[in-house]
Design a protein around this motif. Sequence first.
Motif, PDB file in Angstrom:
ATOM      1  N   GLN A 298      59.305  39.506  65.982  1.00 14.22           N
ATOM      2  CA  GLN A 298      59.556  40.773  65.625  1.00 14.22           C
ATOM      3  C   GLN A 298      59.038  41.848  66.596  1.00 14.22           C
ATOM      4  N   LEU A 299      57.559  41.625  66.604  1.00 14.48           N
ATOM      5  CA  LEU A 299      56.713  42.204  67.540  1.00 14.48           C
ATOM      6  C   LEU A 299      56.956  42.343  68.928  1.00 14.48           C
ATOM      7  N   CYS A 300      57.176  41.016  69.105  1.00 15.80           N
ATOM      8  CA  CYS A 300      57.696  40.799  70.834  1.00 15.80           C
ATOM      9  C   CYS A 300      59.074  41.466  70.899  1.00 15.80           C
ATOM     10  N   SER A 301      60.117  41.261  70.120  1.00 14.86           N
ATOM     11  CA  SER A 301      61.242  41.883  70.301  1.00 14.86           C
ATOM     12  C   SER A 301      61.165  43.519  70.382  1.00 14.86           C
ATOM     13  N   ASN A 302      60.445  44.300  69.513  1.00 10.60           N
ATOM     14  CA  ASN A 302      60.201  45.461  69.639  1.00 10.60           C
ATOM     15  C   ASN A 302      59.653  45.971  71.017  1.00 10.60           C
ATOM     16  N   LEU A 303      58.596  45.318  71.677  1.00  6.13           N
ATOM     17  CA  LEU A 303      57.799  45.657  72.703  1.00  6.13           C
ATOM     18  C   LEU A 303      58.804  45.402  73.810  1.00  6.13           C
ATOM     19  N   LEU A 304      59.314  44.198  73.913  1.00  8.94           N
ATOM     20  CA  LEU A 304      60.359  43.784  74.769  1.00  8.94           C
ATOM     21  C   LEU A 304      61.573  44.780  75.074  1.00  8.94           C
ATOM     22  N   GLY A 305      62.109  45.021  74.051  1.00  7.59           N
ATOM     23  CA  GLY A 305      63.100  46.167  74.029  1.00  7.59           C
ATOM     24  C   GLY A 305      62.487  47.612  74.539  1.00  7.59           C
ATOM     25  N   ASN A 306      61.472  47.964  74.174  1.00  6.28           N
ATOM     26  CA  ASN A 306      61.103  49.281  74.709  1.00  6.28           C
ATOM     27  C   ASN A 306      60.604  49.107  76.038  1.00  6.28           C
ATOM     28  N   ALA A 307      60.220  47.892  76.652  1.00  7.41           N
ATOM     29  CA  ALA A 307      60.048  47.981  78.138  1.00  7.41           C
ATOM     30  C   ALA A 307      61.255  47.996  79.057  1.00  7.41           C
ATOM     31  N   GLU A 331      51.311  39.897  76.246  1.00  6.24           N
ATOM     32  CA  GLU A 331      51.335  41.013  77.344  1.00  6.24           C
ATOM     33  C   GLU A 331      52.705  41.166  77.971  1.00  6.24           C
ATOM     34  N   ILE A 332      53.266  42.410  77.869  1.00  4.89           N
ATOM     35  CA  ILE A 332      54.555  42.922  78.718  1.00  4.89           C
ATOM     36  C   ILE A 332      54.292  43.996  79.401  1.00  4.89           C
ATOM     37  N   THR A 333      55.068  43.742  80.865  1.00  2.00           N
ATOM     38  CA  THR A 333      54.605  44.672  81.699  1.00  2.00           C
ATOM     39  C   THR A 333      56.134  45.200  82.484  1.00  2.00           C
ATOM     40  N   ASN A 334      56.374  46.258  82.555  1.00  2.00           N
ATOM     41  CA  ASN A 334      57.465  46.867  83.109  1.00  2.00           C
ATOM     42  C   ASN A 334      57.095  48.000  84.090  1.00  2.00           C
ATOM     43  N   LYS A 360      70.507  57.594  70.871  1.00  2.00           N
ATOM     44  CA  LYS A 360      71.128  56.292  70.801  1.00  2.00           C
ATOM     45  C   LYS A 360      70.158  55.127  71.241  1.00  2.00           C
ATOM     46  N   LYS A 361      69.042  55.577  71.643  1.00  2.00           N
ATOM     47  CA  LYS A 361      67.934  54.589  72.237  1.00  2.00           C
ATOM     48  C   LYS A 361      67.200  54.144  70.789  1.00  2.00           C
ATOM     49  N   GLY A 362      67.229  54.504  69.760  1.00  7.69           N
ATOM     50  CA  GLY A 362      66.445  53.890  69.032  1.00  7.69           C
ATOM     51  C   GLY A 362      66.190  54.901  67.563  1.00  7.69           C
ATOM     52  N   LEU A 363      65.623  54.471  66.682  1.00  2.00           N
ATOM     53  CA  LEU A 363      64.915  55.576  65.580  1.00  2.00           C
ATOM     54  C   LEU A 363      63.801  55.863  65.508  1.00  2.00           C
ATOM     55  N   GLY A 364      62.988  55.414  66.717  1.00  2.53           N
ATOM     56  CA  GLY A 364      61.750  55.504  66.776  1.00  2.53           C
ATOM     57  C   GLY A 364      60.747  54.922  65.855  1.00  2.53           C
ATOM     58  N   SER A 385      49.169  52.761  81.360  1.00  2.00           N
ATOM     59  CA  SER A 385      50.282  53.232  82.321  1.00  2.00           C
ATOM     60  C   SER A 385      49.833  53.796  83.579  1.00  2.00           C
ATOM     61  N   SER A 386      50.332  53.400  84.555  1.00  2.00           N
ATOM     62  CA  SER A 386      50.172  54.092  85.720  1.00  2.00           C
ATOM     63  C   SER A 386      51.326  54.250  86.558  1.00  2.00           C
ATOM     64  N   ASP A 387      51.185  55.083  87.891  1.00  3.83           N
ATOM     65  CA  ASP A 387      52.469  54.876  88.547  1.00  3.83           C
ATOM     66  C   ASP A 387      53.136  53.854  89.025  1.00  3.83           C
ATOM     67  N   LYS A 388      52.254  52.693  89.043  1.00  2.00           N
ATOM     68  CA  LYS A 388      53.046  51.238  89.509  1.00  2.00           C
ATOM     69  C   LYS A 388      53.443  50.701  88.227  1.00  2.00           C
ATOM     70  N   GLU A 389      52.820  50.710  87.104  1.00  2.00           N
ATOM     71  CA  GLU A 389      53.411  49.773  86.147  1.00  2.00           C
ATOM     72  C   GLU A 389      52.872  50.174  84.601  1.00  2.00           C
ATOM     73  N   THR A 390      53.416  49.767  83.424  1.00  2.00           N
ATOM     74  CA  THR A 390      53.069  50.035  82.155  1.00  2.00           C
ATOM     75  C   THR A 390      52.964  48.847  81.393  1.00  2.00           C
ATOM     76  N   VAL A 391      51.662  48.602  80.797  1.00  2.00           N
ATOM     77  CA  VAL A 391      51.403  47.231  79.994  1.00  2.00           C
ATOM     78  C   VAL A 391      51.274  47.456  78.745  1.00  2.00           C
ATOM     79  N   PHE A 392      52.133  46.860  77.736  1.00  2.00           N
ATOM     80  CA  PHE A 392      51.835  46.547  76.435  1.00  2.00           C
ATOM     81  C   PHE A 392      50.986  45.589  76.240  1.00  2.00           C
ATOM     82  N   SER A 393      49.915  45.542  75.609  1.00  3.31           N
ATOM     83  CA  SER A 393      49.054  44.158  75.242  1.00  3.31           C
ATOM     84  C   SER A 393      48.957  43.900  73.644  1.00  3.31           C
ATOM     85  N   PHE A 394      49.208  43.028  73.144  1.00  3.99           N
ATOM     86  CA  PHE A 394      48.954  42.684  71.714  1.00  3.99           C
ATOM     87  C   PHE A 394      48.124  41.602  71.833  1.00  3.99           C
ATOM     88  N   VAL A 395      46.639  41.632  71.134  1.00  8.72           N
ATOM     89  CA  VAL A 395      45.774  40.512  71.100  1.00  8.72           C
ATOM     90  C   VAL A 395      45.273  40.437  69.519  1.00  8.72           C
TER      91      VAL A 395
END
Length: 399
Positions: A298-307, A331-334, A360-364, A385-395
């Motif tokens: 579920q965590l992965c789905s939420n992070l991946l959907g956000n990316a 780690e999910i990068t976009n 429409k993009k979600g409930l937040g 997050s930078s101009d090149k990429e955004t990374v969400f890391s769950f550890v």
Amino acid sequence: MIPIKNAITKNYKADVDNINKIPIVSKLLDIICLNTGMGFAAIARVTEDKWITCASKDNISFGLKVGDELPIESTICAQVRQQQKPIFINNVATSVTYANHPVPAIYGFSSYISVPLYKNDGSFFGTICAIDKKAAEVDTEAIRGMFQIYAELIAFHLEAIEAKENAEAKLIEEQHIAELREQFIAILGHDLKNPIATTRMSADILMKFSKEDIVKRNAALIKSTSIRMEGLIDNLLDFARGRLGEGIKLNKTKDFGKLKNVIEQVINEVEITAPNQEIIADIQIKNPVDCDPDRIAQLCSNLLGNAITHGSQDTPVKLQATCINGEFKLEITNKGVKIPQKVREKLFDPFYRREGEEAKKGLGLGLYIASEIALAHDGNINVTSSDKETVFSFVMPTQ
């Protein structure tokens, strides 16, 4: 003597109670009797047709207790209310104004004080009064000043007490509304799960057995929509449970094979809902991870959907899952627009949407639920997050 009745109504009970919540009232009445030499002092709630004892000090057996009511027409306080001026009488017998007044004769007093008591908003509340059967030197600058200070002090305390009670009542009402809202969300979410599951199952059947391309395409669309709806409902249910005190519940296992499988399943489902987005996955889970695989999914789905929602469709979204040095890391990068620091600080707040984001993009709730799942696993989610990429890391720790 005019009969005294104790028949305080609900309309005035709060006023009486509030006066008695003032901690200094008893001592204040003691000081009034001591400094004036009078045997009875009281604070009264006075209206157009009511005179009600709120607090009293009775050293002369006058007979008025808290809640006792006198006929308003039998009191001089009615005059004080109308004229909005205090009255000080040293000796009724020698007073030009009150020597023949009927009220002193009714109650048998010689000296008398009645000072108007106003709330801070300017409305008339009642009086501070004192009487005695003997004459007393009460019409002095010192006693007038003392009563004025006491009137202002009581007004201040009344304001504070009423403000506190109003705030508490508002808080209770808001808590009740919040509980009803969250119970409604929980019930609604639970009742929606079954029809969505049926919809998804029906779409699977159509995709498997139908030979027509248009049917298969629409069935795939129905399935992807049902997956998205199911995710939204899961987030709602988890949010409601958290607010109702149940929190995120875990069903832990060390079956790292299952963990790998559920992450792969999430990727497959997301690919159905976002067929135009390329996802590059690198899953290296070869050690046991003490976790709830379904919650991690579920965590992965939420992070991946956000990316996918906020990333660029022109570049792949990368997902990497590894176990290194006693830690499980997802780690999910976009690629996409840089997330400002102020926005990053609020990303995990419930119902938060970035400025200008469409409803429409979600409930937040997705990132909020993800952070709660991470916390339940003694882990955390970091964002860079930078101009090149955004990374969400769950550890999280593997043990």
